[in-house]
Design a protein around this motif. Structure first.
Motif, mmCIF file in Angstrom:
data_model
loop_
_atom_site.group_PDB
_atom_site.id
_atom_site.type_symbol
_atom_site.label_atom_id
_atom_site.label_comp_id
_atom_site.label_asym_id
_atom_site.label_seq_id
_atom_site.Cartn_x
_atom_site.Cartn_y
_atom_site.Cartn_z
ATOM 1 N N GLY A 73 2.295 3.598 -5.729
ATOM 2 C CA GLY A 73 2.985 4.466 -4.781
ATOM 3 C C GLY A 73 3.303 5.855 -5.276
ATOM 4 O O GLY A 73 3.880 6.664 -4.536
ATOM 5 N N ARG A 74 2.934 6.182 -6.526
ATOM 6 C CA ARG A 74 3.240 7.490 -7.094
ATOM 7 C C ARG A 74 1.980 8.200 -7.566
ATOM 8 O O ARG A 74 0.978 7.560 -7.887
ATOM 9 C CB ARG A 74 4.195 7.350 -8.281
ATOM 10 C CG ARG A 74 5.550 6.769 -7.928
ATOM 11 C CD ARG A 74 6.435 6.687 -9.159
ATOM 12 N NE ARG A 74 7.781 6.217 -8.835
ATOM 13 C CZ ARG A 74 8.766 6.084 -9.722
ATOM 14 N NH1 ARG A 74 8.542 6.398 -10.999
ATOM 15 N NH2 ARG A 74 9.944 5.645 -9.348
ATOM 16 N N SER A 127 7.946 9.729 1.193
ATOM 17 C CA SER A 127 8.279 8.339 0.880
ATOM 18 C C SER A 127 8.085 7.501 2.136
ATOM 19 O O SER A 127 8.417 7.937 3.240
ATOM 20 C CB SER A 127 9.729 8.210 0.393
ATOM 21 O OG SER A 127 9.904 8.819 -0.871
ATOM 22 N N GLY A 170 -1.165 3.076 -2.458
ATOM 23 C CA GLY A 170 -0.475 3.928 -1.492
ATOM 24 C C GLY A 170 -1.319 5.026 -0.897
ATOM 25 O O GLY A 170 -0.823 5.852 -0.125
ATOM 26 N N LYS A 171 -2.616 5.052 -1.207
ATOM 27 C CA LYS A 171 -3.492 6.124 -0.732
ATOM 28 C C LYS A 171 -3.603 6.139 0.800
ATOM 29 O O LYS A 171 -3.404 7.176 1.443
ATOM 30 C CB LYS A 171 -4.902 5.953 -1.327
ATOM 31 C CG LYS A 171 -4.959 5.745 -2.806
ATOM 32 C CD LYS A 171 -6.382 5.566 -3.298
ATOM 33 C CE LYS A 171 -7.116 4.415 -2.638
ATOM 34 N NZ LYS A 171 -6.529 3.078 -2.928
ATOM 35 N N VAL A 192 5.949 11.409 -2.991
ATOM 36 C CA VAL A 192 4.610 11.901 -3.325
ATOM 37 C C VAL A 192 4.447 13.356 -2.910
ATOM 38 O O VAL A 192 4.781 13.743 -1.782
ATOM 39 C CB VAL A 192 3.526 11.044 -2.626
ATOM 40 C CG1 VAL A 192 2.136 11.621 -2.889
ATOM 41 C CG2 VAL A 192 3.617 9.601 -3.104
ATOM 42 N N ASN A 195 4.894 4.578 -0.674
ATOM 43 C CA ASN A 195 4.852 5.950 -1.190
ATOM 44 C C ASN A 195 6.231 6.303 -1.722
ATOM 45 O O ASN A 195 7.242 6.106 -1.037
ATOM 46 C CB ASN A 195 4.474 6.948 -0.092
ATOM 47 C CG ASN A 195 3.030 6.858 0.365
ATOM 48 O OD1 ASN A 195 2.710 7.241 1.481
ATOM 49 N ND2 ASN A 195 2.154 6.332 -0.479
ATOM 50 N N ASP A 196 6.258 6.834 -2.943
ATOM 51 C CA ASP A 196 7.520 7.125 -3.615
ATOM 52 C C ASP A 196 7.563 8.599 -4.003
ATOM 53 O O ASP A 196 7.045 8.987 -5.048
ATOM 54 C CB ASP A 196 7.661 6.222 -4.847
ATOM 55 C CG ASP A 196 9.005 6.373 -5.548
ATOM 56 O OD1 ASP A 196 9.875 7.080 -5.016
ATOM 57 O OD2 ASP A 196 9.170 5.763 -6.629
ATOM 58 N N THR A 234 -1.727 4.696 3.021
ATOM 59 C CA THR A 234 -0.431 4.959 3.652
ATOM 60 C C THR A 234 -0.153 6.456 3.689
ATOM 61 O O THR A 234 0.285 7.003 4.717
ATOM 62 C CB THR A 234 0.692 4.243 2.883
ATOM 63 O OG1 THR A 234 0.468 2.831 2.940
ATOM 64 C CG2 THR A 234 2.050 4.567 3.488
ATOM 65 N N LEU A 235 -0.426 7.135 2.572
ATOM 66 C CA LEU A 235 -0.184 8.582 2.508
ATOM 67 C C LEU A 235 -1.031 9.318 3.535
ATOM 68 O O LEU A 235 -0.546 10.215 4.237
ATOM 69 C CB LEU A 235 -0.489 9.082 1.095
ATOM 70 C CG LEU A 235 -0.112 10.536 0.808
ATOM 71 C CD1 LEU A 235 1.403 10.720 0.854
ATOM 72 C CD2 LEU A 235 -0.670 10.974 -0.540
ATOM 73 N N MET A 252 -3.342 7.913 -7.744
ATOM 74 C CA MET A 252 -2.076 7.256 -7.427
ATOM 75 C C MET A 252 -2.045 5.858 -8.052
ATOM 76 O O MET A 252 -3.079 5.206 -8.187
ATOM 77 C CB MET A 252 -1.873 7.145 -5.916
ATOM 78 C CG MET A 252 -1.715 8.475 -5.209
ATOM 79 S SD MET A 252 -1.344 8.266 -3.441
ATOM 80 C CE MET A 252 0.301 7.514 -3.511
#
Length: 539
Positions: free
Chosen positions: A224-225, A19, A50-51, A31, A28-29, A53-54, A221
């Motif tokens: 964020g999920r 997260s 959110g890609k 993941v 990101n939640d 960021t992950l 995604m």
């Protein structure tokens, strides 16, 4: 103590319950993502899903708020990208991290130079880069100055940097965003050879065709999920697109031909650095597309038309007025809007706010009151365009650098369309943009055309040129070598022309379509012939 080799039964890496929250945004939640060794794994999603960021968490650029990162089966906590590189990870960003003034070799080895007697061993560095180029078929001159290279070749330099550092897992953020179809196919050949040798590749991308043809597995995604985990061989473009957007999306749509009116742009015998004797016209209610392998003069032509490159000879007429030697500012006053290829260095001011970026060019006209730019007007203007073009920004006051690449592109497109200029020059309108945004941008360009404006479009995506353009011009070695009405050129025909399959000395007015595929003998695919042309040019 010598580190133990990785256990081949362990995943290359695992992200567990990751997260990451920014002010106003849960990027990101919780993941979960596990990627096997020796696979090409595609990570897909719309802009803001959110890609990136992950992957920034994985690469040590961001610290997660919660969750665990494992590499080669061991839990890690990276304080920096340097720690990630030491663990065998390498990341090539969508915005290149290169020094234009240095050579390819100097860029590749920078920070990891071979040394002899305490000094940089330049001969060894060049040999190392030449060996990598040869081993992976990347067709890059180790001695070339990076600033002189087209963007497609610079992508290869980024890959070389990772290979030089011995990365076992390569994270590529939109690696084909700057590549032609032929270059993208060549890149996937390189990536497959790397995975065959045991390396792992993660693609952060929007391009469905490449994912379906080149990856082994896909993770999607949204907000964020993770919303889908798919085996590439068992899925379809429609299924991936629906997972990314949460709705049905029309893919590769071909729009109806416009209704051209009066001539807006006329270019006669235009010669500038990189452009030779160009002849073309664009009429109101018409989109004219320009196709070509990267580095064949498309960008130079547009820069000359936009006033960013000196014209040596010839004439440029806009709505009957001669603007051949007018400044860029004067051309805007005369009715020219411009979406450049490089949205970061040319199209926007990343340190300025979203609102200020959206005001650029409008500040002398619609937003100005007796030479003063009221902050309230700037904000209201920004709010209107943010909503109209679907720009995801936490507020108009946030810095443009905080936006994802796709949202920055939507900002740039929206700002220029809002000028309502008679002529719009647009380069790579959907580069690095997600599927849903691509559809929106295409519809905006068609609506702009149908409102009676002229559009000159340059795109490396042949499907985009074929879908949008009413006429298609092909450039080869700085010349316009062919012109096709809508629907009269498939990708094979265009590929042959892009590879020099017509008389490159003829201007647009005289150029004839190359012989249709059914009447030709060659068996090579267009991407192969185009790639041959690029290689022969020393790319």
């Amino acid at each position: 103590m010598t580190p133990q080799p990785p256990d081949p039964s362990e995943p290359a890496f695992e992200l567990i319950g990751i997260s990451k929250e920014f002010p106003g945004t849960l990027a990101n939640d919780r993941v979960d993502l596990a990627v096997r060794r020796g696979e090409i794994h595609a990570l897909m999603g719309e802009n803001g899903a959110g890609k990136s960021t992950l992957m920034s968490v994985l690469y040590g650029m961001l610290r997660p708020d919660a969750g665990t990162v494992k590499v080669d089966g061991r839990e890690v906590s990276f304080a920096s990208p340097g720690d990630a590189m030491a663990a065998g990870l390498g990341m090539a960003h969508q915005s290149f991290k290169l020094f234009d003034s240095l050579t390819v070799t100097e860029n590749v080895v920078y920070g990891a130079e071979p040394r002899r007697y305490g000094f940089v061993d330049r001969a060894a560095a060049r040999r190392r880069v030449a060996e990598l180029v040869e081993a992976h078929g990347l067709a890059v001159d180790p001695d070339a100055r990076v600033g002189d290279l087209p963007v497609g070749v610079r992508q290869r330099v980024e890959i070389l940097k990772l290979l030089h550092r011995g990365a076992r897992t390569l994270i590529l953020d939109e690696p084909t965003a700057v590549l032609t179809p032929s270059e993208a196919d060549a890149l996937f050949g390189v990536l497959r050879s790397l995975t065959d040798a045991g390396r792992t590749v993660v693609l952060v991308t929007h391009k469905l065709r490449e994912v379906l043809e080149g990856s082994d597995n896909v993770t999607v995604m949204r907000d964020g999920r993770v919303v889908a985990r798919l085996r590439t061989a068992d899925t379809t473009a429609d299924e991936i697109a629906a997972a990314m957007t949460g709705r049905s999306v029309a893919l590769d749509r071909v729009y109806e031909t416009g209704a051209p009116g009066e001539e807006v742009l006329r270019v006669s015998g235009l010669t500038a650095a990189g452009v030779h004797d160009a002849e073309l016209t664009v009429r109101a209610g018409e989109i004219v597309g320009i196709a070509g392998v990267a580095g064949n003069g498309q960008s130079e032509l547009v820069e000359a038309l936009a006033g960013l490159r000196q014209v040596d000879s010839g004439r440029v007429m806009l709505s009957g007025r001669d603007i051949t030697h007018a400044s860029a500012a004067r051309r805007r006053v005369e009715g020219l809007a411009y979406v450049p290829e490089d949205r970061h260095a040319v199209g926007t001011a990343p340190a300025a706010s979203v609102a200020d970026n959206l005001a650029m060019g409008h500040h002398r006209t619609a937003l100005s009151h007796k030479g003063v730019l009221p902050p309230k007007s700037v904000r209201e203007h920004a709010v209107k365009l943010i909503e109209r073009f679907g720009v995801k920004a936490s507020s108009p006051g946030v810095a443009a650098s905080a936006l994802s690449g796709g949202n920055l592109q939507k900002l740039l497109i929206g700002r220029e369309i809002a000028h309502d200029a008679p002529l719009l020059l647009v380069e790579q309108p959907t580069r690095g943009v997600d599927i849903g945004a691509v559809q929106n941008i295409h519809e905006q360009l068609i609506a702009y055309r149908d409102a009676g404006h002229a559009v000159l479009l340059v795109s490396a995506e042949l499907s985009e040129v074929r879908g949008l353009a009413d006429r298609i011009l092909v450039m080869y070695e700085g010349r316009i070598v062919a012109s096709y009405p809508k629907g009269e050129a498939d990708e094979r025909t265009l590929g042959l022309a892009m590879a020099g399959g017509v008389d490159s000395a003829r201007p647009e007015a005289e150029a004839e379509p190359v012989v249709p595929a059914s009447r030709t003998a060659p068996t090579a695919r267009p991407e192969e012939t185009a790639q041959t042309a690029q290689t022969e040019k020393g790319a």
